[in-house]
Design a protein around this motif. Sequence first.
Motif, PDB file in Angstrom:
ATOM      1  N   GLY A   3       0.916  -1.605   0.074  1.00  0.00           N
ATOM      2  CA  GLY A   3       0.047  -0.424   0.037  1.00  0.00           C
ATOM      3  C   GLY A   3       0.952   1.187   0.148  1.00  0.00           C
ATOM      4  N   SER A   4       1.989   1.417   0.990  1.00  0.00           N
ATOM      5  CA  SER A   4       2.815   2.152   0.854  1.00  0.00           C
ATOM      6  C   SER A   4       3.804   2.648  -0.423  1.00  0.00           C
ATOM      7  N   LEU A   5       4.168   1.222  -1.064  1.00  0.00           N
ATOM      8  CA  LEU A   5       4.310   1.797  -1.422  1.00  0.00           C
ATOM      9  C   LEU A   5       4.345   1.888  -3.871  1.00  0.00           C
ATOM     10  N   LEU A   6       2.279   1.559  -3.568  1.00  0.00           N
ATOM     11  CA  LEU A   6       1.233   2.325  -4.656  1.00  0.00           C
ATOM     12  C   LEU A   6       1.241   2.925  -3.862  1.00  0.00           C
ATOM     13  N   VAL A   7       1.400   3.932  -3.141  1.00  0.00           N
ATOM     14  CA  VAL A   7       1.120   5.761  -2.581  1.00  0.00           C
ATOM     15  C   VAL A   7       2.404   6.189  -2.959  1.00  0.00           C
ATOM     16  N   ILE A  25      11.332  10.427   0.155  1.00  0.00           N
ATOM     17  CA  ILE A  25      12.839  11.152   1.636  1.00  0.00           C
ATOM     18  C   ILE A  25      11.465  11.042   2.791  1.00  0.00           C
ATOM     19  N   ALA A  26      10.184  11.900   2.433  1.00  0.00           N
ATOM     20  CA  ALA A  26       9.624  11.680   3.351  1.00  0.00           C
ATOM     21  C   ALA A  26       9.129   9.987   3.822  1.00  0.00           C
ATOM     22  N   TYR A  27       8.775   9.480   3.025  1.00  0.00           N
ATOM     23  CA  TYR A  27       8.724   7.505   3.333  1.00  0.00           C
ATOM     24  C   TYR A  27       9.675   6.994   4.156  1.00  0.00           C
ATOM     25  N   VAL A  28      10.565   6.748   3.495  1.00  0.00           N
ATOM     26  CA  VAL A  28      11.781   6.682   4.216  1.00  0.00           C
ATOM     27  C   VAL A  28      11.806   6.840   5.213  1.00  0.00           C
ATOM     28  N   LEU A  29      12.262   8.160   5.882  1.00  0.00           N
ATOM     29  CA  LEU A  29      12.280   8.935   7.439  1.00  0.00           C
ATOM     30  C   LEU A  29      11.394   8.751   8.235  1.00  0.00           C
ATOM     31  N   GLY A  30      10.355   8.856   7.705  1.00  0.00           N
ATOM     32  CA  GLY A  30       8.940   8.360   8.445  1.00  0.00           C
ATOM     33  C   GLY A  30       8.732   7.107   9.072  1.00  0.00           C
ATOM     34  N   ALA A  32      11.734   5.732   9.021  1.00  0.00           N
ATOM     35  CA  ALA A  32      12.648   5.421  10.032  1.00  0.00           C
ATOM     36  C   ALA A  32      12.560   5.686  11.423  1.00  0.00           C
ATOM     37  N   PHE A  33      11.890   6.658  11.675  1.00  0.00           N
ATOM     38  CA  PHE A  33      11.495   7.239  12.570  1.00  0.00           C
ATOM     39  C   PHE A  33      10.217   6.561  13.094  1.00  0.00           C
ATOM     40  N   TYR A  34       9.363   6.146  12.794  1.00  0.00           N
ATOM     41  CA  TYR A  34       8.634   5.218  13.516  1.00  0.00           C
ATOM     42  C   TYR A  34       9.077   4.269  14.357  1.00  0.00           C
ATOM     43  N   ASN A  35      10.312   3.066  13.606  1.00  0.00           N
ATOM     44  CA  ASN A  35      10.092   2.331  14.152  1.00  0.00           C
ATOM     45  C   ASN A  35      11.458   2.649  15.575  1.00  0.00           C
ATOM     46  N   ILE A  36      12.083   3.583  15.021  1.00  0.00           N
ATOM     47  CA  ILE A  36      12.669   5.009  16.582  1.00  0.00           C
ATOM     48  C   ILE A  36      12.127   4.632  17.422  1.00  0.00           C
ATOM     49  N   ALA A  37      10.223   5.464  17.239  1.00  0.00           N
ATOM     50  CA  ALA A  37       9.629   5.824  18.406  1.00  0.00           C
ATOM     51  C   ALA A  37       8.775   4.075  19.435  1.00  0.00           C
ATOM     52  N   ALA A  38       8.133   3.273  17.811  1.00  0.00           N
ATOM     53  CA  ALA A  38       7.457   2.550  18.221  1.00  0.00           C
ATOM     54  C   ALA A  38       8.741   1.578  19.126  1.00  0.00           C
ATOM     55  N   ASN A  39       9.909   1.417  19.392  1.00  0.00           N
ATOM     56  CA  ASN A  39      10.649   0.640  20.325  1.00  0.00           C
ATOM     57  C   ASN A  39      11.375   1.280  21.010  1.00  0.00           C
ATOM     58  N   GLN A  56      13.480  -2.022   7.468  1.00  0.00           N
ATOM     59  CA  GLN A  56      13.536  -0.568   7.278  1.00  0.00           C
ATOM     60  C   GLN A  56      14.004  -0.873   5.509  1.00  0.00           C
ATOM     61  N   LEU A  57      15.244  -0.924   5.627  1.00  0.00           N
ATOM     62  CA  LEU A  57      15.880  -1.580   4.204  1.00  0.00           C
ATOM     63  C   LEU A  57      15.671  -2.358   3.684  1.00  0.00           C
ATOM     64  N   ILE A  58      14.797  -2.960   2.886  1.00  0.00           N
ATOM     65  CA  ILE A  58      13.687  -3.644   1.985  1.00  0.00           C
ATOM     66  C   ILE A  58      12.650  -2.746   2.240  1.00  0.00           C
ATOM     67  N   TYR A  59      11.975  -2.031   2.861  1.00  0.00           N
ATOM     68  CA  TYR A  59      10.977  -0.757   2.184  1.00  0.00           C
ATOM     69  C   TYR A  59      11.577  -0.338   0.974  1.00  0.00           C
ATOM     70  N   SER A  60      12.758   0.711   2.220  1.00  0.00           N
ATOM     71  CA  SER A  60      13.412   1.823   1.684  1.00  0.00           C
ATOM     72  C   SER A  60      14.138   1.477  -0.058  1.00  0.00           C
ATOM     73  N   LEU A  61      14.763  -0.431   0.183  1.00  0.00           N
ATOM     74  CA  LEU A  61      14.942  -0.148  -1.366  1.00  0.00           C
ATOM     75  C   LEU A  61      13.663  -0.253  -2.236  1.00  0.00           C
ATOM     76  N   GLY A  62      12.433  -0.819  -1.714  1.00  0.00           N
ATOM     77  CA  GLY A  62      11.072  -1.148  -2.562  1.00  0.00           C
ATOM     78  C   GLY A  62      10.968   0.245  -3.191  1.00  0.00           C
ATOM     79  N   ALA A  63      10.729   1.435  -1.987  1.00  0.00           N
ATOM     80  CA  ALA A  63      10.141   2.596  -2.382  1.00  0.00           C
ATOM     81  C   ALA A  63      11.022   3.544  -3.377  1.00  0.00           C
TER      82      ALA A  63
END
Length: 145
Positions: A3-7, A25-30, A32-39, A56-63
């Motif tokens: 869904g996020s890649l579609l967006v 860039i906003a997706y990749v940083l968002g 990353a910040f989500y993973n930091i805040a969640a953990n 994180q790497l897989i999602y970022s490379l996919g995007a």
Amino acid sequence: MAGSLLVIGLINVIFRPMAGFAALIAYVLGLAFYNIAANWGKTVDVWFQWEKLVVQLIYSLGATAVWLLIYHINQLRERLLALQKEVESLRKLEPVTGVLTFAEFMERAKLLFSGMKRRKETGYYIICELHMDKQGPPIQKACRL
């Protein structure tokens, strides 16, 4: 992820490349910040952290791959349109009527006149423009020397 890649892909298709890159860039940083805040504040082992980093790497490379693909497709589309315009301008015959285009006619007329000059002959050419008018008669002639 899909869904996020579609967006990201839709943003790249709809907006200019810079807006798509900003969304990437906003997706990749968002993410990353989500993973930091969640953990934040959790006691996690090294393997859990590695798992999160790999995801994180897989999602970022996919995007990034989606952005690059759509950017390349847009460049190819612009090149195709430019080439179609060039083909249209270089076309020798009108596709519907089979008559020479005006540019091709003028090129052939130049060849004829240069041959006439070499043979010291004289000649004239007349250009007639035919305009289609929906309200008046079907063809109006406007001729000039």
